[in-house]
Design a protein around this motif. Structure first.
Motif, PDB file in Angstrom:
ATOM      1  N   SER A  99       0.830  -1.188   0.000  1.00 36.04           N
ATOM      2  CA  SER A  99       0.000   0.000   0.000  1.00 36.04           C
ATOM      3  C   SER A  99       0.870   1.245   0.000  1.00 36.04           C
ATOM      4  CB  SER A  99      -0.895  -0.018   1.241  1.00 36.04           C
ATOM      5  OG  SER A  99      -1.579   1.191   1.347  1.00 36.04           O
ATOM      6  N   VAL A 100       0.812   2.003  -1.094  1.00 40.31           N
ATOM      7  CA  VAL A 100       1.483   3.288  -1.148  1.00 40.31           C
ATOM      8  C   VAL A 100       0.376   4.334  -1.185  1.00 40.31           C
ATOM      9  CG1 VAL A 100       2.998   4.798  -2.460  1.00 40.31           C
ATOM     10  CG2 VAL A 100       3.464   2.350  -2.381  1.00 40.31           C
ATOM     11  N   ARG A 101       0.469   5.297  -0.292  1.00 36.15           N
ATOM     12  CA  ARG A 101      -0.560   6.329  -0.221  1.00 36.15           C
ATOM     13  C   ARG A 101       0.085   7.639   0.188  1.00 36.15           C
ATOM     14  NH1 ARG A 101      -0.906   7.350   4.939  1.00 36.15           N
ATOM     15  NH2 ARG A 101      -0.748   5.772   6.518  1.00 36.15           N
ATOM     16  N   ASP A 102      -0.703   8.681   0.187  1.00 37.15           N
ATOM     17  CA  ASP A 102      -0.204   9.981   0.603  1.00 37.15           C
ATOM     18  C   ASP A 102       0.194   9.938   2.073  1.00 37.15           C
ATOM     19  OD1 ASP A 102      -0.654  11.095  -1.912  1.00 37.15           O
ATOM     20  OD2 ASP A 102      -2.670  11.740  -1.383  1.00 37.15           O
ATOM     21  N   ILE A 103       1.244  10.639   2.379  1.00 32.81           N
ATOM     22  CA  ILE A 103       1.711  10.760   3.761  1.00 32.81           C
ATOM     23  C   ILE A 103       0.899  11.861   4.434  1.00 32.81           C
ATOM     24  CG2 ILE A 103       3.707  11.273   5.225  1.00 32.81           C
ATOM     25  CD1 ILE A 103       4.000   8.669   3.680  1.00 32.81           C
ATOM     26  N   THR A 104       0.425  11.602   5.647  1.00 31.04           N
ATOM     27  CA  THR A 104      -0.357  12.584   6.400  1.00 31.04           C
ATOM     28  C   THR A 104       0.229  12.746   7.798  1.00 31.04           C
ATOM     29  OG1 THR A 104      -1.895  10.990   7.384  1.00 31.04           O
ATOM     30  CG2 THR A 104      -2.447  11.820   5.176  1.00 31.04           C
ATOM     31  N   GLU A 105      -0.334  13.654   8.548  1.00 34.35           N
ATOM     32  CA  GLU A 105       0.112  13.865   9.931  1.00 34.35           C
ATOM     33  C   GLU A 105      -0.081  12.608  10.772  1.00 34.35           C
ATOM     34  OE1 GLU A 105      -1.633  17.383  11.593  1.00 34.35           O
ATOM     35  OE2 GLU A 105      -0.629  18.685  10.152  1.00 34.35           O
ATOM     36  N   ASP A 106      -0.987  11.730  10.374  1.00 34.72           N
ATOM     37  CA  ASP A 106      -1.189  10.469  11.094  1.00 34.72           C
ATOM     38  C   ASP A 106       0.051   9.581  11.039  1.00 34.72           C
ATOM     39  OD1 ASP A 106      -3.777  11.190  11.758  1.00 34.72           O
ATOM     40  OD2 ASP A 106      -4.673  10.128  10.065  1.00 34.72           O
ATOM     41  N   ASP A 107       0.956   9.852  10.101  1.00 34.46           N
ATOM     42  CA  ASP A 107       2.163   9.043   9.956  1.00 34.46           C
ATOM     43  C   ASP A 107       3.317   9.527  10.837  1.00 34.46           C
ATOM     44  OD1 ASP A 107       1.148   7.226   7.947  1.00 34.46           O
ATOM     45  OD2 ASP A 107       1.178   8.931   6.582  1.00 34.46           O
ATOM     46  N   GLU A 108       3.135  10.668  11.497  1.00 31.64           N
ATOM     47  CA  GLU A 108       4.173  11.160  12.399  1.00 31.64           C
ATOM     48  C   GLU A 108       4.406  10.140  13.507  1.00 31.64           C
ATOM     49  OE1 GLU A 108       3.264  15.107  13.787  1.00 31.64           O
ATOM     50  OE2 GLU A 108       3.257  15.909  11.753  1.00 31.64           O
ATOM     51  N   GLY A 109       5.672   9.892  13.803  1.00 32.44           N
ATOM     52  CA  GLY A 109       6.043   8.936  14.838  1.00 32.44           C
ATOM     53  C   GLY A 109       6.350   7.550  14.304  1.00 32.44           C
ATOM     54  N   LYS A 110       5.988   7.282  13.059  1.00 32.87           N
ATOM     55  CA  LYS A 110       6.262   5.955  12.490  1.00 32.87           C
ATOM     56  C   LYS A 110       7.747   5.803  12.207  1.00 32.87           C
ATOM     57  CE  LYS A 110       1.849   5.080  10.278  1.00 32.87           C
ATOM     58  NZ  LYS A 110       1.157   4.799   9.017  1.00 32.87           N
ATOM     59  N   LYS A 111       8.234   4.576  12.346  1.00 35.76           N
ATOM     60  CA  LYS A 111       9.618   4.328  11.985  1.00 35.76           C
ATOM     61  C   LYS A 111       9.708   4.164  10.468  1.00 35.76           C
ATOM     62  CE  LYS A 111       9.447  -0.603  12.958  1.00 35.76           C
ATOM     63  NZ  LYS A 111      10.064  -1.712  13.683  1.00 35.76           N
ATOM     64  N   VAL A 112      10.858   4.503   9.935  1.00 31.38           N
ATOM     65  CA  VAL A 112      11.142   4.354   8.513  1.00 31.38           C
ATOM     66  C   VAL A 112      12.175   3.246   8.398  1.00 31.38           C
ATOM     67  CG1 VAL A 112      12.012   5.500   6.439  1.00 31.38           C
ATOM     68  CG2 VAL A 112      10.673   6.802   8.115  1.00 31.38           C
ATOM     69  N   VAL A 113      11.854   2.223   7.602  1.00 31.98           N
ATOM     70  CA  VAL A 113      12.742   1.071   7.475  1.00 31.98           C
ATOM     71  C   VAL A 113      13.138   0.874   6.018  1.00 31.98           C
ATOM     72  CG1 VAL A 113      11.779  -0.076   9.512  1.00 31.98           C
ATOM     73  CG2 VAL A 113      10.850  -0.588   7.258  1.00 31.98           C
TER      74      VAL A 113
END
Length: 80
Positions: free
Chosen positions: A2-16
């Protein structure tokens, strides 16, 4: 996947990376662009491939083209 737009809900997620190794954490989202605080162990090679050259900034923008998948817990990058 799933590739989608990044939103403020994604803040705090780790990037791997594609191998599941943490390269940083999303600390801010501005206009659909995630800004990542890199993990101190990220090598210069990985940072270079992500376009994160030498900078005095604490965070780096994550280019949409680098993203393979966005899940509930993390943002997974394409194979670097």
């Amino acid at each position: 996947m799933s590739v989608r737009d990044i939103t403020e809900d994604d803040e705090g997620k780790k990037v791997v990376d594609a191998r599941g190794e943490t390269v940083g954490r999303v600390v801010d989202v501005e206009h659909g662009t995630a800004h990542v605080d890199p993990d101190p162990g990220v090598t210069d090679t990985v940072m270079s491939k992500l376009g994160w050259g030498d900078s005095d900034e604490d965070t780096y923008p994550l280019q949409e083209a680098s993203i393979a998948e966005v899940t509930d817990d993390e943002i997974r990058l394409d194979d670097l």
